[in-house]
Design a protein around this motif. Sequence first.
Motif, short mmCIF file in Angstrom:
data_model
loop_
_atom_site.label_atom_id
_atom_site.label_comp_id
_atom_site.label_asym_id
_atom_site.label_seq_id
_atom_site.Cartn_x
_atom_site.Cartn_y
_atom_site.Cartn_z
N MET A 81 -6.22 13.14 6.69
CA MET A 81 -6.97 12.25 5.79
C MET A 81 -7.99 13.04 4.98
O MET A 81 -8.14 12.86 3.76
N LEU A 82 -8.72 13.92 5.67
CA LEU A 82 -9.82 14.64 5.03
C LEU A 82 -9.33 15.76 4.11
O LEU A 82 -9.81 15.90 2.99
N THR A 83 -8.37 16.56 4.57
CA THR A 83 -7.92 17.68 3.77
C THR A 83 -7.06 17.24 2.58
O THR A 83 -6.96 17.97 1.59
N ASP A 84 -6.45 16.06 2.66
CA ASP A 84 -5.69 15.55 1.51
C ASP A 84 -6.58 15.30 0.31
O ASP A 84 -6.10 15.26 -0.83
N TYR A 88 0.82 -1.20 0.00
CA TYR A 88 0.00 0.00 0.00
C TYR A 88 0.85 1.26 0.00
O TYR A 88 2.03 1.21 0.31
N CYS A 89 0.23 2.39 -0.32
CA CYS A 89 0.90 3.67 -0.30
C CYS A 89 0.59 4.39 1.01
O CYS A 89 -0.57 4.74 1.25
N PRO A 90 1.57 4.62 1.85
CA PRO A 90 1.30 5.26 3.15
C PRO A 90 1.03 6.75 3.00
O PRO A 90 1.43 7.38 2.04
N ILE A 91 0.35 7.31 4.00
CA ILE A 91 0.17 8.75 4.08
C ILE A 91 1.35 9.29 4.87
O ILE A 91 1.60 8.86 5.99
N GLN A 92 2.07 10.24 4.31
CA GLN A 92 3.16 10.85 5.05
C GLN A 92 2.59 11.96 5.92
O GLN A 92 1.97 12.89 5.44
N LEU A 93 2.81 11.85 7.24
CA LEU A 93 2.24 12.81 8.17
C LEU A 93 3.27 13.87 8.52
O LEU A 93 4.45 13.59 8.68
#
Length: 321
Positions: free
Chosen positions: A137-140, A8-13
Motif C-alpha cells: 500500500m505504502l510503496t505503491d 473499485y480498482c483492486p490492488i494486485q498483490l
Amino acid sequence: MAFTSLLYCPIQLSPNPTLLSRHRRKTPGTVAAVPPLSTATDVSVVGNPFDSTTLAVIGGSSVAALAAVLSFTDPERRRQIQAEEVGGGDKEVVREYFNNDGFQRWRRIYGETDDVNKVQLDIRIGHAKTVENVMKMLTDEGSLKGVTVCDAGCGTGSLSIPLAKEGAVVSASDISAAMVAEAEKKAREELLEGKDELSSGLVMPKFEVSDLERLSGKYDTVVCLDVLIHYPQSKADAMIAHLASLAENRLILSFAPKTFYYSLLKRIGELFPGPSKATRAYLHAEADVERALQKVGWRIRKRGLITTQFYFANLVEAVRA
C-alpha cells in the motif's frame, strides 16, 4: 458476502519473498490465498480457511445448536478475575500480559525460530501477509524516504523495521515495555548489520512505551495493526478518531472481523482459555469502523480480508474525505 471489483480498482498483490518465503516451506495444511485489496465490503468469496474435519463439527444445523449451547457460557467472570488480579481493566490486563507470558508467546510467533506450534506458525504467516499488504500500500504511492510514519502498537517491530529499510522516519510505540525492548534490539541488528552507522538515507526508528491514548504529534501516515482487538467498539470509535487526528494523509488499520462465523469461533475459543489466552478479544464489523472514520471526516479508499487457517484480519486504508 463476496469481494466486489465492479465498484473499485483492486490492488494486485505479489508475494514478497523476504517476508513470506521462509515461512511457506513449513506451512501446515492449506492456507487461503490473500485476495486483492479493494473497497468492496463483501468478502465471502474468500475460500473457507478450515478443513473438512472442522466443518463437519460446526457445519450445517450443528452451527445453530452449538451457538445455543455457547450462549449459556459466560467467560466474562474469568475476565473480571483477570482484571482484578492486575488491579485494573482491559488496558492493565493487556499491559501485564504482553510484558510477561504474552511477550514470550508473541515474540516466538513474530520471530523466525522453529519453536512454534502449528497454530502459531499459521498466525505468523497471516501477520506477515498483513505486513506485506501494508508495505505494498505504502510503496505503491512512491518512495518512503523521509516519509513520517507512526506505527501504533508496534509489537516486536515487524512493520517498523521494513519501513525504516525503505527510508521512512518511523515513530513506533507499544504498551509493552518488553515488546519495545525487543523491537529496539531487532532494529539495531537488522538495520546496522554489524556496522557502527546506518547506511545512507536510513533513520533508526524511535521506539517508546506508550498506550494509544497518549500518542501525540503529526505524521504523514499512521498505521495500527491488530491492536483494535483489545478495544470494545465503544472505545474503538474514540481510538480511531484519535489515530486519525495524528495522520496528515493516510490511516491504515487492521482488525478482527465481526461476522457470525468468526464470532462463533471466538466463542468456542473462550471455552478453552488456556494460559496464553489471557486478554479479551473484541471483533469489529467493518461497517462500524467505517462509520467511526466518517464521523471524523475520513473515508476508506482500499480494503480487504487477509485470512489463513487461524488468522483473520480486515485491512483498510483511509484518507481524508
